[in-house]
Design an enzyme around this catalytic site. Sequence first.
Site, PDB file in Angstrom:
ATOM      1  N   HIS A 124       0.928  -1.277  -0.616  1.00  0.00           N
ATOM      2  CA  HIS A 124       0.174   0.086  -0.363  1.00  0.00           C
ATOM      3  C   HIS A 124       1.096   1.430   0.590  1.00  0.00           C
ATOM      4  O   HIS A 124       1.834   1.242   0.052  1.00  0.00           O
ATOM      5  CB  HIS A 124      -1.140  -0.156   0.875  1.00  0.00           C
ATOM      6  CG  HIS A 124      -0.512   0.153   2.242  1.00  0.00           C
ATOM      7  ND1 HIS A 124       0.573   0.821   3.347  1.00  0.00           N
ATOM      8  CD2 HIS A 124      -0.049  -0.711   3.346  1.00  0.00           C
ATOM      9  CE1 HIS A 124       0.597   0.721   3.986  1.00  0.00           C
ATOM     10  NE2 HIS A 124       0.438  -0.544   4.474  1.00  0.00           N
ATOM     11  N   CYS A 140       2.862  -4.762   7.425  1.00  0.00           N
ATOM     12  CA  CYS A 140       3.106  -4.648   5.604  1.00  0.00           C
ATOM     13  C   CYS A 140       4.335  -3.936   4.458  1.00  0.00           C
ATOM     14  O   CYS A 140       4.573  -3.129   5.224  1.00  0.00           O
ATOM     15  CB  CYS A 140       1.615  -3.648   5.309  1.00  0.00           C
ATOM     16  SG  CYS A 140       0.279  -4.462   6.163  1.00  0.00           S
TER      17      CYS A 140
END
Length: 165
Positions: A124, A140
């Site tokens: 992301h 992440c």
Amino acid sequence: MYQHIVRPGETLWQISEDYRIPYTTLLQANQIVNPNLIYVGQAITIPGLPNPDLLPYSIMVSISNRTLTLFQNGAVVKTYPIAVGRILKQTPIGEFVIINKAPNPGGPFGTMWMSLSKKHYGIHGTNDPSSIGKAVSRGCIRMFNQDVEELARTIPIGTRVSIRP
């Protein structure tokens, strides 16, 4: 059609959650009568995902180098700087695929979210560009917003993501 290979300790329920598909859909697609009898090494069909071996793109993430490299037909297209998970929330090592894309998820996820085939993990953007190059996320892979948008425009759903130490 994508085939997930069952790893030690995995359950069919966990696999359904990792790929965000209903448990019953997974049972039906694989004609599984007793879900307690799946075994390590068994191929489980994941409906709706293409076979990543038939796609031209793949991604290699190096946690130690803090880079994400995009390949097309085995040739390097571009290498991007990234942020990875911190010590207690490390980025998972292994083979995954991109299962969906969500533009403008907001907050710390920047302008694009791409889910990995592991629940709670993705690639992301960020609302904190100064974090790129560091081990600061909750596992992440963070990218500059313009980089993750470029990547999302390029790769299709089903793209293989190999994450290495």
